[in-house]
Design a protein around this motif. Structure first.
Motif, PDB file in Angstrom:
ATOM      1  N   UNK A  88      64.637   8.901   9.240  1.00 50.71           N
ATOM      2  CA  UNK A  88      63.891   8.034  10.148  1.00 50.71           C
ATOM      3  C   UNK A  88      64.837   7.314  11.112  1.00 50.71           C
ATOM      4  N   UNK A  89      65.988   6.838  10.596  1.00 53.82           N
ATOM      5  CA  UNK A  89      66.990   6.196  11.471  1.00 53.82           C
ATOM      6  C   UNK A  89      67.512   7.185  12.497  1.00 53.82           C
ATOM      7  N   UNK A  90      67.779   8.415  12.021  1.00 57.48           N
ATOM      8  CA  UNK A  90      68.279   9.433  12.951  1.00 57.48           C
ATOM      9  C   UNK A  90      67.224   9.775  14.005  1.00 57.48           C
ATOM     10  N   UNK A  91      65.957   9.816  13.607  1.00 56.97           N
ATOM     11  CA  UNK A  91      64.884  10.072  14.580  1.00 56.97           C
ATOM     12  C   UNK A  91      64.843   8.972  15.637  1.00 56.97           C
ATOM     13  N   UNK A  92      64.989   7.713  15.213  1.00 59.08           N
ATOM     14  CA  UNK A  92      64.999   6.599  16.165  1.00 59.08           C
ATOM     15  C   UNK A  92      66.195   6.698  17.103  1.00 59.08           C
ATOM     16  N   UNK A  93      67.345   7.061  16.524  1.00 62.09           N
ATOM     17  CA  UNK A  93      68.551   7.210  17.350  1.00 62.09           C
ATOM     18  C   UNK A  93      68.350   8.319  18.369  1.00 62.09           C
ATOM     19  N   UNK A  94      67.792   9.444  17.932  1.00 59.73           N
ATOM     20  CA  UNK A  94      67.538  10.557  18.857  1.00 59.73           C
ATOM     21  C   UNK A  94      66.546  10.149  19.953  1.00 59.73           C
TER      22      UNK A  94
END
Length: 115
Positions: A88-94
């Motif tokens: 989820x953090x990586x999705x937000x970063x992307x």
């Protein structure tokens, strides 16, 4: 007559003695059979005890394995939750990076038009 009476008493005593010997012999045979049956029952009970011991050992092993499996499932669930949070953090970063990239491309286009 007294001799006949004595003879009759002796004969009856002999018969009683023979009957007593037969009774003893039959009693011994019956006691031997009973003893054999008790030995057989003892052997069966020993076998049952051994089977129960094996079942108890297997049950203990299964219980231990269930505890281990439960602990492993708890760890897997925790790891899964960590992976989900990380994704989820990586999705937000992307999303943020994609938005910045779009903004930068827009600025670059705007700058090229201004020149």
């Amino acid at each position: 007559m007294s001799e006949e009476l004595l003879r009759s008493i002796v004969d009856k005593l002999d018969d009683l003695g023979k009957n007593l010997v037969e009774f003893k012999n039959e009693s011994y045979k019956k006691f031997d059979l009973i003893d054999q049956k008790f030995v057989a029952i003892d052997q069966r009970l020993d076998q049952v005890d051994q089977k129960f011991e094996r079942v108890d050992q297997k049950l203990n092993a299964i219980t231990d394995q269930v505890v281990k499996n439960s602990e492993q499932l708890t760890l897997l669930a925790e790891n899964q939750n960590l992976l989900i949070a990380s994704q989820q953090r990586q999705d937000k970063i992307l999303e943020t990076l994609a938005l910045r990239s779009i903004e930068q491309e827009t600025e670059i286009r705007h700058m090229k038009r201004v020149k």
